[in-house]
Design a protein around this motif. Structure first.
Motif, short mmCIF file in Angstrom:
data_model
loop_
_atom_site.label_atom_id
_atom_site.label_comp_id
_atom_site.label_asym_id
_atom_site.label_seq_id
_atom_site.Cartn_x
_atom_site.Cartn_y
_atom_site.Cartn_z
N GLN A 1 -0.37 12.22 -0.38
CA GLN A 1 -0.93 13.45 -0.10
C GLN A 1 -0.92 13.80 -1.07
O GLN A 1 -0.83 13.78 -2.52
CB GLN A 1 0.56 14.20 0.15
CG GLN A 1 0.07 15.26 0.36
CD GLN A 1 0.58 16.44 0.78
OE1 GLN A 1 2.06 16.34 0.29
NE2 GLN A 1 1.33 17.39 1.95
N VAL B 1 -3.95 1.87 -3.13
CA VAL B 1 -3.74 2.96 -1.54
C VAL B 1 -5.93 1.57 -1.76
O VAL B 1 -6.13 1.37 -2.55
CB VAL B 1 -4.06 4.81 -2.00
CG1 VAL B 1 -3.06 4.71 -1.95
CG2 VAL B 1 -5.54 4.64 -2.74
N GLU C 1 -8.46 10.99 1.64
CA GLU C 1 -9.06 10.22 1.72
C GLU C 1 -9.33 9.39 0.30
O GLU C 1 -9.42 10.36 -0.48
CB GLU C 1 -9.92 9.76 2.32
CG GLU C 1 -10.94 10.76 2.92
CD GLU C 1 -11.52 9.87 3.78
OE1 GLU C 1 -11.27 9.74 4.48
OE2 GLU C 1 -12.82 10.22 3.30
N GLU D 1 1.24 -0.98 -0.41
CA GLU D 1 -0.15 0.41 0.22
C GLU D 1 0.89 1.26 0.43
O GLU D 1 1.54 1.37 1.09
CB GLU D 1 -1.18 0.38 1.43
CG GLU D 1 -1.88 0.89 1.06
CD GLU D 1 -2.72 0.91 2.31
OE1 GLU D 1 -3.03 1.74 2.72
OE2 GLU D 1 -2.89 0.34 3.01
N LYS E 1 1.64 5.47 0.30
CA LYS E 1 1.04 7.01 1.60
C LYS E 1 1.17 8.04 0.62
O LYS E 1 2.25 8.21 -0.36
CB LYS E 1 2.40 6.89 2.96
CG LYS E 1 1.60 7.89 2.58
CD LYS E 1 1.71 7.78 5.14
CE LYS E 1 0.97 9.14 5.67
NZ LYS E 1 -0.43 9.24 5.89
N ARG F 1 5.04 7.69 0.81
CA ARG F 1 5.28 6.21 0.80
C ARG F 1 5.20 5.31 -0.77
O ARG F 1 3.97 4.92 -0.64
CB ARG F 1 4.90 5.09 1.68
CG ARG F 1 5.93 3.84 2.12
CD ARG F 1 5.19 3.80 3.02
NE ARG F 1 4.09 2.99 2.97
CZ ARG F 1 3.09 3.45 4.06
NH1 ARG F 1 3.26 3.73 5.16
NH2 ARG F 1 1.49 3.16 3.85
#
Length: 69
Positions: A17, A32, A55, A13, A15, A27
């Motif tokens: 922004q 996601v 999200e 998964e 990460k 990351r």
């Protein structure tokens, strides 16, 4: 750090922004998880997200449901 082929961060998964016109990878990873449905979304298929809530969403319908007043 040593990693084997199956534990590479690019297979897990990511990460991100989320910004108003794109996202930045914090990351590395291959996907996601949708905040509404819990399904994985491949990064190259990610089209919907909330900058405010930071999200991702799997579809326009899920994003609309989440962001509705």
């Amino acid at each position: 750090m040593l990693m084997n082929k199956n534990s590479s961060p690019s297979n897990g998964e990511a990460k991100l922004q989320y910004g108003p016109s794109g996202f930045r990878v914090l990351r590395p990873g291959s996907h996601v998880i949708c905040a509404m449905s819990g399904v994985p979304i491949a990064l190259d298929e990610l089209r919907y997200w909330s900058v405010e809530y930071q999200e991702p969403y799997a579809s326009a319908q899920l994003a609309t449901e989440r962001l509705a007043p």
